[in-house]
Enzyme design. Structure first.
Site, PDB file in Angstrom:
ATOM      1  N   LYS A 155       0.833  -1.196   0.000  1.00 20.84           N
ATOM      2  CA  LYS A 155       0.000   0.000   0.000  1.00 20.84           C
ATOM      3  C   LYS A 155       0.870   1.248   0.000  1.00 20.84           C
ATOM      4  O   LYS A 155       0.675   2.177  -0.768  1.00 20.84           O
ATOM      5  CB  LYS A 155      -0.929  -0.035   1.222  1.00 20.84           C
ATOM      6  CG  LYS A 155      -1.832   1.159   1.334  1.00 20.84           C
ATOM      7  CD  LYS A 155      -2.808   0.998   2.478  1.00 20.84           C
ATOM      8  CE  LYS A 155      -3.523   2.323   2.724  1.00 20.84           C
ATOM      9  NZ  LYS A 155      -4.468   2.274   3.823  1.00 20.84           N
TER      10      LYS A 155
ATOM     11  N   GLU B 233      -4.506  -6.624  14.874  1.00 17.09           N
ATOM     12  CA  GLU B 233      -4.041  -5.300  14.458  1.00 17.09           C
ATOM     13  C   GLU B 233      -5.186  -4.290  14.541  1.00 17.09           C
ATOM     14  O   GLU B 233      -4.963  -3.105  14.743  1.00 17.09           O
ATOM     15  CB  GLU B 233      -3.480  -5.353  13.020  1.00 17.09           C
ATOM     16  CG  GLU B 233      -2.549  -4.200  12.693  1.00 17.09           C
ATOM     17  CD  GLU B 233      -1.726  -4.405  11.425  1.00 17.09           C
ATOM     18  OE1 GLU B 233      -0.526  -4.703  11.517  1.00 17.09           O
ATOM     19  OE2 GLU B 233      -2.291  -4.273  10.325  1.00 17.09           O
TER      20      GLU B 233
ATOM     21  N   HIS C  74      -4.427 -33.277  17.479  1.00 23.27           N
ATOM     22  CA  HIS C  74      -3.292 -34.118  17.860  1.00 23.27           C
ATOM     23  C   HIS C  74      -2.118 -33.263  18.308  1.00 23.27           C
ATOM     24  O   HIS C  74      -0.976 -33.727  18.328  1.00 23.27           O
ATOM     25  CB  HIS C  74      -2.908 -35.009  16.685  1.00 23.27           C
ATOM     26  CG  HIS C  74      -4.051 -35.885  16.260  1.00 23.27           C
ATOM     27  ND1 HIS C  74      -4.320 -37.090  16.859  1.00 23.27           N
ATOM     28  CD2 HIS C  74      -5.040 -35.684  15.351  1.00 23.27           C
ATOM     29  CE1 HIS C  74      -5.412 -37.614  16.315  1.00 23.27           C
ATOM     30  NE2 HIS C  74      -5.872 -36.780  15.396  1.00 23.27           N
TER      31      HIS C  74
ATOM     32  N   LYS D  45       9.414  -0.563  13.979  1.00 26.46           N
ATOM     33  CA  LYS D  45       9.955  -0.215  12.652  1.00 26.46           C
ATOM     34  C   LYS D  45      11.038   0.849  12.797  1.00 26.46           C
ATOM     35  O   LYS D  45      12.097   0.776  12.167  1.00 26.46           O
ATOM     36  CB  LYS D  45       8.852   0.348  11.754  1.00 26.46           C
ATOM     37  CG  LYS D  45       7.891  -0.688  11.201  1.00 26.46           C
ATOM     38  CD  LYS D  45       6.932  -0.005  10.226  1.00 26.46           C
ATOM     39  CE  LYS D  45       5.772  -0.896   9.860  1.00 26.46           C
ATOM     40  NZ  LYS D  45       4.742  -0.230   9.084  1.00 26.46           N
TER      41      LYS D  45
ATOM     42  N   GLY E 125      -4.797  -1.946   4.864  1.00 28.24           N
ATOM     43  CA  GLY E 125      -4.013  -3.079   4.372  1.00 28.24           C
ATOM     44  C   GLY E 125      -4.666  -4.422   4.668  1.00 28.24           C
ATOM     45  O   GLY E 125      -4.781  -5.289   3.804  1.00 28.24           O
ATOM     46  N   ARG E 126      -5.116  -4.599   5.908  1.00 33.37           N
ATOM     47  CA  ARG E 126      -5.665  -5.908   6.297  1.00 33.37           C
ATOM     48  C   ARG E 126      -7.086  -6.119   5.780  1.00 33.37           C
ATOM     49  O   ARG E 126      -7.673  -7.164   5.999  1.00 33.37           O
ATOM     50  CB  ARG E 126      -5.593  -6.072   7.819  1.00 33.37           C
ATOM     51  CG  ARG E 126      -6.233  -4.948   8.617  1.00 33.37           C
ATOM     52  CD  ARG E 126      -5.847  -5.026  10.094  1.00 33.37           C
ATOM     53  NE  ARG E 126      -6.319  -3.887  10.868  1.00 33.37           N
ATOM     54  CZ  ARG E 126      -5.690  -2.723  10.976  1.00 33.37           C
ATOM     55  NH1 ARG E 126      -4.551  -2.523  10.323  1.00 33.37           N
ATOM     56  NH2 ARG E 126      -6.179  -1.744  11.714  1.00 33.37           N
TER      57      ARG E 126
ATOM     58  N   GLU F 254      10.653  -4.652   4.226  1.00 30.65           N
ATOM     59  CA  GLU F 254      10.729  -6.065   3.830  1.00 30.65           C
ATOM     60  C   GLU F 254      10.391  -6.211   2.344  1.00 30.65           C
ATOM     61  O   GLU F 254      11.084  -6.875   1.576  1.00 30.65           O
ATOM     62  CB  GLU F 254       9.734  -6.909   4.643  1.00 30.65           C
ATOM     63  CG  GLU F 254      10.057  -7.039   6.120  1.00 30.65           C
ATOM     64  CD  GLU F 254       9.374  -5.984   6.971  1.00 30.65           C
ATOM     65  OE1 GLU F 254       9.098  -4.876   6.450  1.00 30.65           O
ATOM     66  OE2 GLU F 254       9.137  -6.263   8.161  1.00 30.65           O
TER      67      GLU F 254
HETATM   68  O1  F6P Z   1       3.406  -2.920   9.716  1.00 28.48           O
HETATM   69  C1  F6P Z   1       2.052  -3.126   9.621  1.00 28.48           C
HETATM   70  C2  F6P Z   1       1.537  -2.842   8.245  1.00 28.48           C
HETATM   71  O2  F6P Z   1       1.471  -1.483   8.041  1.00 28.48           O
HETATM   72  C3  F6P Z   1       0.204  -3.517   8.023  1.00 28.48           C
HETATM   73  O3  F6P Z   1      -0.847  -2.776   8.526  1.00 28.48           O
HETATM   74  C4  F6P Z   1       0.203  -3.690   6.550  1.00 28.48           C
HETATM   75  O4  F6P Z   1      -0.746  -4.623   6.134  1.00 28.48           O
HETATM   76  C5  F6P Z   1       1.621  -4.128   6.307  1.00 28.48           C
HETATM   77  O5  F6P Z   1       2.374  -3.389   7.242  1.00 28.48           O
HETATM   78  C6  F6P Z   1       2.138  -3.928   4.920  1.00 28.48           C
HETATM   79  O6  F6P Z   1       2.067  -2.601   4.535  1.00 28.48           O
HETATM   80  P1  F6P Z   1       2.221  -2.168   3.017  1.00 28.48           P
HETATM   81  O7  F6P Z   1       1.104  -2.785   2.246  1.00 28.48           O
HETATM   82  O8  F6P Z   1       2.174  -0.683   3.009  1.00 28.48           O
HETATM   83  O9  F6P Z   1       3.550  -2.688   2.535  1.00 28.48           O
END
Ligand code: F6P
Length: 534
Positions: free
Chosen positions: A195, A339, A370, A499, A253-254, A201
């Protein structure tokens, strides 16, 4: 009715089995349906007075007005000044939705149409890589840009007739290395889903994938696509405009799997199946907006959640799909719920006086039986369980498997409720030939306290439509719980500090800066890593 007042209605001695004995119609009365999906919460301690009290909470909190405000595009995400409109992404024929006086639906539908065309062209080979049609798609994203599509790809495996899909999320180089090792760089499409297009990452993995592709004879200018709300950044990364699918900041995002973030799913299962997924979500929206509270599945699921967490104090809840293809659903719900509702400050800035949302966890059944069900049945903590199961599977030649699956699911909720008394355990030991002290000692280990609550969501079959219903059901459940707690379910400030510190630790773990100023533990761990590095 306040939450505290509800505590007066909690009664640890209230036996669920007694509630069934007192009311022959309990299974019907304490269930609700949305379309042909059925939600049974009768195996809980909720009785009529508790339910009335819980429903009163909805009235007191002005739930109807809050719900309507969300669907109407009001800026209910107050800490970020944003509307919350993931529902617009599945509003296929529901009319205009205004944000700041502008109807957002033309743009939503236009992007959806562009996704359909792109997905079908990838599937059909009209859009191809340097070495020919795409055999593989790698989605690079994390959190909401990963968990939803991963979950849906597994869930819809019987409909998967497009290229193979792979998901890379972790910044651990192992993840991308193990994924790319098996792939042809000339016939792989990489989708960078973020987003913000700044997530460390994702951007690190995207750059690694781009280098791998270039070095292997692929063409990143043709073989990359992006999904983001930061279009300037996708351009700066070098992704052609025709391969960029944007979405607005009013999609969290979620909550984003319904739009461009769902592109890999659409490529896997095709645009018709993806449309059916959207229609399932839309059907749940219509139900949520129109059903009375007591008949409203998301509302009742939320109220059961409030009852177990905020009234009875159970710290976690287990999500237990008896559906192997929903294996990533618990992880998806973990982000969705934790979240969203893992907050201790109310919307108005005051401290929450009740517990925040619970820990959400789980695994598919029967595997969990199990592994961890021992604790659920006999541990000292009560863990409310949310079972889900389909009436039939996708494998007509394996119906005996599905019957066993269903029987196991039903057996677990029955066992949790029924338990086994000491006398019953003694009888079993006696039947096994044990006597006196040994019988007594062994019998105690075989007692199940019972009276442990669970709910069951049962649906006809895990189709794209049903998956849409399930995901939207839980989204609305989270929303209702957030409204009743008075919190903002749509921000996530709690992820920021880590972060920031990771950024400041970067040069320290690179050995470029000293760890001075860091706490002694962190400094010692850095020193260890530097010493043991080649
Ligand atoms: O660190 C949390 C977060 O901001 C989530 O809310 C989000 O889904 C994820 O990181 C990834 O964010 P982006 O889509 O901006 O890479």
């Amino acid at each position: 009715m306040q939450l505290d007042a509800l505590k007066a209605l909690a009664d640890a001695d209230r036996r669920i089995l007694d509630l069934f004995e007192a009311d022959a119609n309990r299974a019907v009365e304490f269930s609700a349906s949305a379309g042909d999906m059925h939600f049974d919460y009768s195996k809980t301690q909720i009785d009529e007075s508790v339910r009335a009290g819980l429903i009163q909470l909805c009235e007191d909190a002005g739930l109807a007005a809050r719900r309507d405000a969300m669907f109407a595009g009001e800026k209910i995400n107050e800490t970020e000044g944003r509307a919350v409109l993931h529902t617009a992404l599945r509003n296929l024929d529901g009319g205009p939705v205004d944000v700041d006086g502008r109807d957002v639906m033309p743009e939503v539908l236009d992007t959806l149409q562009r996704m359909r065309v792109f997905a079908e062209e990838v599937r059909g080979g009209a859009i191809a890589g340097a070495g020919g049609s795409f055999t593989d798609v790698v989605n690079i994203g994390i959190g909401g840009s990963d968990l939803g599509p991963v979950m849906a790809t597994h869930a819809l495996a019987p409909y998967h007739d497009g290229p193979r899909l792979h998901y890379v999320s972790n910044v651990d180089g192992a993840h991308i290395a193990d994924t790319l090792r098996q792939l042809d760089p000339t016939r792989t499409l990489v989708i960078v889903a973020s987003k913000t297009f700044t997530t460390i990452e994702t951007m690190t993995n995207a750059r690694t994938a781009r280098a791998w592709m270039s070095e292997g004879g692929g063409d990143p200018s043709r073989q990359f696509a992006a999904v983001s709300s930061a279009l300037d950044k996708t351009q700066a990364f070098g992704i052609p405009e025709a391969h960029v699918f944007g979405f607005a900041d009013w999609v969290g995002g979620r909550y984003s799997v319904w739009g461009p973030v769902g592109l890999p799913v659409m490529i896997a299962v095709g645009s018709n199946a993806f449309d059916a997924f959207l229609r399932g979500g839309q059907a749940m929206d219509l139900h949520f907006r129109s059903a009375d509270w007591a008949e409203n599945v998301p509302v009742m699921l939320a109220l059961v959640g409030i009852w177990h967490r905020q009234v009875l104090g159970h710290a976690s809840r287990a999500v237990l799909p008896y559906d192997q293809r929903l294996l990533r659903l618990p992880a998806y719900f973990q982000q969705l719920e934790m979240e969203s509702n893992g907050k201790s400050v109310a919307m108005d800035g005051s401290s929450l006086t009740v517990p925040s949302g619970p820990v959400v966890w789980g695994e598919p059944g029967t595997n969990g039986q199990h592994a961890f069900y021992q604790l659920i049945h006999q541990g000292t903590d009560v863990i409310p369980c949310e079972f889900m199961v389909a009436a039939e599977g996708h494998e007509p030649e394996l119906t005996h498997h599905h019957r066993l699956l269903l029987a196991n699911c039903l057996a677990q909720s029955e066992a949790l409720m029924r338990g086994r008394s000491l006398d019953e355990a003694r009888d079993r030991m006696a039947a096994n030939g044990l006597t006196s002290a040994e019988l007594e000692r062994q019998a105690r280990h075989r007692v199940f306290p019972g009276n442990r609550p669970s709910t069951t969501l049962i649906y006809p079959k895990l189709t794209p439509f049903v998956l849409g219903q399930i995901v939207a059901l839980y989204e609305h459940r989270v929303f209702v719980e957030g409204v009743l707690l008075g919190i903002n379910s749509f921000d996530q400030w709690g992820v920021e500090l880590g972060k920031e510190l990771a950024t400041s630790l970067g040069p320290i773990v690179d050995g470029e800066e000293s760890a001075q100023g860091k706490d002694a533990s962190t400094a010692a761990l850095v020193a260890y890593a530097l010493k043991h590095r080649d």
